[in-house]
Structures are given as C-alpha cells and as structure tokens.
Motif scaffolding. Structure first.
Motif: not given
Length: 403
Positions: A60-64, A137-141, A170-173
């Motif tokens: 959530l923090c990363g997405a925001s 969201a994917v990257y930070m988590s 890699g996951c977020s890309t």
C-alpha cells in the motif's frame, strides 16, 4: 477494550537514545508514563494496524508513493518519451536529412503545448497511474520480503539487497509491462497538426481504446513489446536501491522504511540526499536501455495475414486530419512486413546506423530532471507512510498490552 481506569504502573526509566521495541512505543508517543492522547477512532485504527502484516502495508505504501510521483512528473515523462521515440516513425522511403522536431526540455515542451495544449502534457496519465499502483505495490512488498529472507541467510547485506532489487524488479516488470506499453504509445502520440514524418501509425482516444485496438490489430504480443530491454533495466534497480540503503545508512543510520526511537526526529534531508545520489548514479549507468525499450514499445506490430507470402496491407491512421501512409515499421504498398526493430542487438545496430550513438542518450537530460524529483517524491511518500504505520502499530500494541 477495558472501561475502567487501571492504576498507573510504576515508571520505568528508558534511555533517550533507546530504539523502540515491539512491546514498547517511542518516548514521544503515549507511554505508560502518561495517558494516551489518541482519540477512540484513531485508537481503533491503531489496534487494527498492529495486526496487519508488513507485506500488505509495504504494498500500500509503495502504490501510494508511485501514484504521488506519477502525478507530479507526468509532463516530464511525456517530454522524455517524445525525445526517446523521435526518429522511429520516419517512413523507410524517406531519404531526406534527419530533422529534429523536439529539441531539449523547453523546446519539446513548447512544441507539445502549441500542438496539444495542457492535455498533451498529461497524455498517458491514466495508464501511468494505473501502472504505478501494481508496479510499486509488487516492487516494495517483494523487495522487503525478499530482503528479510536473504538477510537471515546471507552475511553480505549488499548482495542481499541487490538480489532483492532484481527479484522485485523482475516481478513488477512481468506484471505491469502491458500497462507501460500503452502508456508509452499514448505519450508518443501526437496531434493531427504534427508533421507527417513524426506521426506514429496509430490513433487512440483513451487508455481502454488503446488496449482494444492493440489487441485487435496487433495481438497479445504487442503488450510485451520491449520486454527484453525492460528486463535489462533491472540493472537500474539493482544499482539504485542498494545504493539508496547504503547512503541512507551513512546519513541517518537507518535502513529503508525504518525509523529511530523518536518518530518526530526524521532525517528528511538525509533521505532526500540518499535518493538523489542513488537515482543519478543508476540512471547515468543504465539510460540507453530506456531508449531501446521506448523504440520497441512504440513500434506497431501486425497480425499474421492469409495473403500471399504473408504480405501485410496496413493503412495509416483513422480519423479526420490523418492520411494513409506507410508506417515506419511496415509498408502498405504490398511489401512484406518486416519490423525495423527486432530484438535488443538488432535495435542497437539500427539506431547506431541510422542516427548515431547520441540517439542512445536522447532525452537523458529531461529524464534526469524527471527521474530525480519522481524518485524523491516516491521515497519521501513511502518513508512517511511507513512512519505513520509504525506510529499506529506501536500505539495499537500499547493498547493491547493495557487490555
């Protein structure tokens, strides 16, 4: 919750510089030495926050943080994309001298403003915001969880952070590449008043129209155009985030997303300096891959046809003000459709042959002006939200201890 007022416990001496522990909130917050000043709704929220695992909170923090940086820097991203894509829409039969329409930050901004107005500077904002939410969201988590997993098994913290950055990137890309392709297409789209040799072979009304037309005319593979250089761009995050944590440790003594014993004493200057230094180093080292990715993402594909020898007849753009012409990536005169850019190495060779090595750094100055404020906005927002969460978490734990 308990409704009676229990007798206050005996005071406990806590050193000023003692870090917070899971069972003890920081000194500046409500402690057993004094009553809580938190209102009941906030106290309830704090109790809920204490039960949340770190994974969803980091997401959530990363997405925001990503959304905040996207809104701030969208005009600069449009300018950067126009500069990177310049030269990729020329017809193959064009033999005249290369004429640059977009020149530098202010020159490109003036052209966009004159042709499209303020809407042109925010073209692609929809898919950008749509993309930042799952990306960060994917990257930070993933980064935080992978880093904790590796830290428990590796003594080399630098290597652990680098591997965590690559895994998270890699996951977020892989998850968000289709969104970024649409964003790049929309940002590189120009108005009907633009010159013929700088007009891309498509016209999209909005984000969903772009998804629909790309899928219908180019197939699912178009959404993964530029995936190879995007994965090559993992070298960017492999440099940026370990460097950020290194500089933040040097300047503040804390890792990413961590705070000291006093939440009010946040080293914002140290966080900003760590962000700027790490972003400049990563961007300078890995910028050419962004040009390769943009060229591949803005290249229109064609679906296989049933015509003789797979001849592809494709017109130009639809709508008033657009004339049919051979796109830069295919022909409409009966020639076999062969893409101009094919793979990373082939794209490098074509750009080098047609435009020279300087083309690999088109828009780098603009990208620096865009990327550094974007990174500062992202990290400041992320760190701020993590501080708020930790405040709520410590207060929630205190209330649970009272009960």
């Amino acid at each position: 919750m308990s409704t009676h007022n229990p007798a206050p416990p005996s005071p406990t001496t806590v050193p000023e510089d003692a870090p917070p522990s899971p069972g003890r909130p920081p000194r500046n917050m409500a402690t057993p030495d004094g009553p809580s000043a938190w209102s009941r709704p906030v106290a309830t929220l704090a109790a809920r926050a204490a039960e949340l695992p770190d994974g969803p909170v980091n997401a959530l923090c990363g997405a925001s943080a990503g959304v905040a940086s996207g809104i701030v820097t969208c005009p600069l991203d449009v300018i950067k994309t126009r500069l990177q894509a310049q030269g990729s829409f020329r017809p193959r039969t064009y033999a005249g001298p290369t004429r640059a329409v977009y020149k530098g930050l202010t020159g490109t901004a003036r052209v966009i403003w004159r042709e499209d107005g303020v809407r042109g500077l925010y073209r692609g904002l929809g898919p950008m915001l749509l993309g930042y939410i799952p990306t960060w969201a994917v990257y930070m988590s993933t980064y935080e969880s992978t880093k904790e997993f590796l830290n428990a098994r590796m003594e080399n913290k630098w290597l652990a952070r680098t591997l965590a950055s690559i895994a998270a990137g890699g996951c977020s890309t892989l998850v968000t590449n289709p969104i970024w392709v649409v964003k790049t297409r929309l940002m590189s789209q120009v108005s009907a008043r633009a010159s013929e040799d700088h007009r891309p072979p498509w016209h999209y009304k909005n984000t969903f129209d772009a998804f629909r037309k790309m899928y219908a005319k180019e197939g699912i593979g178009s959404f993964y155009s530029g995936l190879s250089p995007a994965l090559l761009g993992l070298t960017h995050v492999a440099i940026q985030f370990p460097l950020y944590e290194f500089f933040k440790m040097k300047f503040t003594g804390l890792e990413m997303g961590k705070t000291g014993g006093n939440h009010e004493d946040v080293h914002w200057f140290g966080i900003a300096a760590a962000t700027v230094l790490s972003k400049i180093a990563a961007t300078s080292a890995t910028y050419p891959h962004e040009v390769l990715r943009t060229r591949l993402q803005t290249q229109q594909r064609s679906l296989p046809t049933q015509s003789h020898d797979h001849v592809s007849f494709r017109g130009g753009q639809d709508g008033s003000g657009y004339t049919s012409r051979p796109p830069g990536t295919a022909s409409s005169d009966g020639m076999i459709n062969i893409p101009r850019y094919r793979g990373v190495m082939r794209t490098c060779a074509v750009i080098l042959q047609e435009e020279g090595w300087r083309a690999f750094y088109n828009g780098m100055g603009t990208n620096m002006v865009r990327a550094v404020p974007a990174a500062v906005t992202t990290m400041m927002t992320f760190e701020s939200l993590k501080i708020v969460h930790q405040k709520l978490k410590y207060e929630g734990q205190r209330l649970q201890d009272e009960d």
